[in-house]
Design an enzyme around this catalytic site. Structure first.
Site, PDB file in Angstrom:
ATOM      1  N   GLY A 134       9.908   3.989   6.555  1.00  0.00           N
ATOM      2  CA  GLY A 134       8.731   3.396   5.924  1.00  0.00           C
ATOM      3  C   GLY A 134       8.902   1.905   5.703  1.00  0.00           C
ATOM      4  O   GLY A 134       9.981   1.441   5.315  1.00  0.00           O
ATOM      5  N   ALA A 135       7.820   1.164   5.947  1.00  0.00           N
ATOM      6  CA  ALA A 135       7.873  -0.294   5.815  1.00  0.00           C
ATOM      7  C   ALA A 135       8.290  -0.713   4.413  1.00  0.00           C
ATOM      8  O   ALA A 135       9.046  -1.679   4.238  1.00  0.00           O
ATOM      9  CB  ALA A 135       6.514  -0.890   6.166  1.00  0.00           C
ATOM     10  N   ASP A 136       7.823   0.003   3.395  1.00  0.00           N
ATOM     11  CA  ASP A 136       8.161  -0.372   2.020  1.00  0.00           C
ATOM     12  C   ASP A 136       9.649  -0.223   1.747  1.00  0.00           C
ATOM     13  O   ASP A 136      10.235  -1.014   0.989  1.00  0.00           O
ATOM     14  CB  ASP A 136       7.349   0.464   1.029  1.00  0.00           C
ATOM     15  CG  ASP A 136       7.538   1.968   1.218  1.00  0.00           C
ATOM     16  OD1 ASP A 136       7.846   2.395   2.353  1.00  0.00           O
ATOM     17  OD2 ASP A 136       7.362   2.714   0.238  1.00  0.00           O
ATOM     18  N   THR A 138      -0.209   6.671  -3.163  1.00  0.00           N
ATOM     19  CA  THR A 138      -1.040   6.909  -4.354  1.00  0.00           C
ATOM     20  C   THR A 138      -1.644   5.623  -4.890  1.00  0.00           C
ATOM     21  O   THR A 138      -2.831   5.581  -5.222  1.00  0.00           O
ATOM     22  CB  THR A 138      -0.212   7.587  -5.455  1.00  0.00           C
ATOM     23  OG1 THR A 138       0.386   8.783  -4.931  1.00  0.00           O
ATOM     24  CG2 THR A 138      -1.090   7.928  -6.647  1.00  0.00           C
ATOM     25  N   HIS A 139      -0.833   4.571  -4.998  1.00  0.00           N
ATOM     26  CA  HIS A 139      -1.301   3.303  -5.556  1.00  0.00           C
ATOM     27  C   HIS A 139      -1.036   2.155  -4.591  1.00  0.00           C
ATOM     28  O   HIS A 139      -0.113   2.209  -3.779  1.00  0.00           O
ATOM     29  CB  HIS A 139      -0.617   3.005  -6.896  1.00  0.00           C
ATOM     30  CG  HIS A 139      -0.965   3.975  -7.980  1.00  0.00           C
ATOM     31  ND1 HIS A 139      -0.068   4.893  -8.478  1.00  0.00           N
ATOM     32  CD2 HIS A 139      -2.116   4.182  -8.658  1.00  0.00           C
ATOM     33  CE1 HIS A 139      -0.654   5.623  -9.415  1.00  0.00           C
ATOM     34  NE2 HIS A 139      -1.894   5.205  -9.539  1.00  0.00           N
ATOM     35  N   VAL A 142       0.840  -1.194   0.000  1.00  0.00           N
ATOM     36  CA  VAL A 142       0.000   0.000   0.000  1.00  0.00           C
ATOM     37  C   VAL A 142       0.878   1.247   0.000  1.00  0.00           C
ATOM     38  O   VAL A 142       1.583   1.517   0.979  1.00  0.00           O
ATOM     39  CB  VAL A 142      -0.939   0.025   1.222  1.00  0.00           C
ATOM     40  CG1 VAL A 142      -1.836   1.264   1.172  1.00  0.00           C
ATOM     41  CG2 VAL A 142      -1.773  -1.237   1.296  1.00  0.00           C
ATOM     42  N   VAL A 191      -0.311  -1.953  -4.839  1.00  0.00           N
ATOM     43  CA  VAL A 191       0.071  -3.023  -5.771  1.00  0.00           C
ATOM     44  C   VAL A 191      -0.125  -4.357  -5.067  1.00  0.00           C
ATOM     45  O   VAL A 191       0.333  -4.551  -3.933  1.00  0.00           O
ATOM     46  CB  VAL A 191       1.533  -2.872  -6.232  1.00  0.00           C
ATOM     47  CG1 VAL A 191       1.911  -3.983  -7.202  1.00  0.00           C
ATOM     48  CG2 VAL A 191       1.748  -1.504  -6.871  1.00  0.00           C
TER      49      VAL A 191
END
Length: 265
Positions: free
Chosen positions: A112-114, A10-11, A7, A13
Site C-alpha cells: 500500500g502506498a500509505d 475509512t477516512h 486517502v 486526511v
C-alpha cells in the site's frame, strides 16, 4: 503551500504545509462514490476557511501530494488535479514515483502506498531500524531496516473492524463507544467489550512488535517504534512497545516524496 491528501479505506486526511510545518489539517470520510467535481467542492469548502488561502479553489496552493489505498478515489483525485489545479505541480504516489526507500518485497507493487510513505517519514525523522504501527481500518506494522529499506510487515484487523464485528456477530452484544474503561475487569457488558478492545489491541501491539524487533535487528533495543493513525491514542497509554507518536506521519511522508520528485523535474 503544499496540500497533502492521504486517502484511507475509512477516512481521508488532508494537511496544509507551509514549508516543513503543518499549519492546518482535516479528516473526512472516504466515499468512493464521490466524483471529481464533488471532491473539488469539498476541498474548496475546507480550504476556504483558512486565512492564508484565497476563496477561489487553488489560490495559495503551490503543490499537491496524494496517496490512496482506494483506486476509484485516486482516479477522481487525478481528475481534480487536472481540471482544477492544472498549473500546480502534483505528485500521486504510485509505481515509478521516487521515494528514496528500497522496497524488499516479493512484489513491491502490492504494498500500500500509505505504508511506503510512512516508511519514508520514519527514516527521515527517526532513522532505522524502525517499526511503524498505523492504527487505521487495518492495524499495520511496517519494518524499516537500519539501511532505510522497507523489509515487510504485518496486517491485522483494525480496532473499528473488531468493534463492528462484535456488534454484528454477538447475539447479546452491541456497538459501543471506543473509550478506555474504568478497569481491565469490566463491571458491565460495555466495559467488558471496551477492555477487550483497548487492552487486547495493546497486547497485540506489544506481542507483534516484540517478535518483529527480534527479526529486524541483532539488538532489539535499537529499533524505534512509531505509532500513527487516527485510533493510535486509544492504545498509546497501554502499550509498552511504542516509543514515539507522530499523528501526521503519512502527511510528512507525502511532503518528503513531493519534494524529492518535484526537484527532479
Amino acid at each position: 503551500m503544499l496540500l497533502t491528501i492521504d486517502v484511507g479505506n475509512t477516512h481521508t486526511v488532508l494537511g496544509l504545509f507551509d514549508g516543513e510545518e503543518i499549519v492546518e489539517h482535516w479528516r473526512i470520510s472516504t466515499d468512493s462514490r464521490r466524483t471529481a467535481d464533488e471532491l473539488a467542492v469539498l476541498l474548496q469548502g475546507l480550504m476556504g476557511m483558512h486565512p492564508l488561502l484565497g476563496e477561489e479553489l487553488g489560490d495559495g496552493i503551490e503543490g499537491i501530494a496524494i496517496c490512496s489505498t482506494v483506486p476509484s478515489v485516486l482516479h477522481e483525485l487525478r481528475e481534480v488535479t487536472r481540471r482544477y489545479y492544472g498549473d500546480v505541480p502534483a505528485v500521486l504516489v504510485e509505481p515509478g514515483i521516487k521515494t528514496g526507500v528500497p522496497i524488499l518485497m516479493d512484489n513491491p507493487k502490492e504494498v500500500g502506498a500509505d505504508r511506503i510513505i510512512n516508511a519514508v517519514a520514519a527514516v527521515e525523522l527517526y532513522g532505522g531500524p524502525a517499526i511503524v504501527v498505523d492504527f487505521g481500518t487495518a492495524t499495520t506494522f511496517d519494518a524499516v531496516s537500519a539501511r532505510g529499506e522497507y523489509t515487510g510487515g504485518v496486517i491485522a484487523p483494525g480496532i473499528e473492524i473488531s468493534v463492528e464485528a462484535l456488534g454484528v456477530k454477538g447475539a447479546q452484544l452491541r456497538k459501543i463507544e471506543l473509550a478506555r474503561p474504568r478497569s481491565v475487569i469490566g463491571k458491565n457488558t460495555v466495559e467488558a467489550m471496551q477492555a477487550g478492545i483497548v487492552y487486547g489491541f495493546a497486547g497485540q501491539v506489544d506481542g507483534v512488535v516484540g517478535r518483529m524487533k527480534r527479526e529486524l535487528a541483532e539488538d532489539p533495543e535499537e529499533v524505534t517504534v512509531i505509532a500513527t493513525g487516527g485510533l493510535a491514542p486509544m492504545v498509546l497509554g497501554e502499550s509498552s512497545a511504542i516509543d514515539e507518536h507522530e499523528p501526521w506521519l503519512t502527511l510528512i511522508g507525502l511532503r518528503l516524496v513531493y519534494e524529492r520528485n518535484v526537484a527532479r523535474r
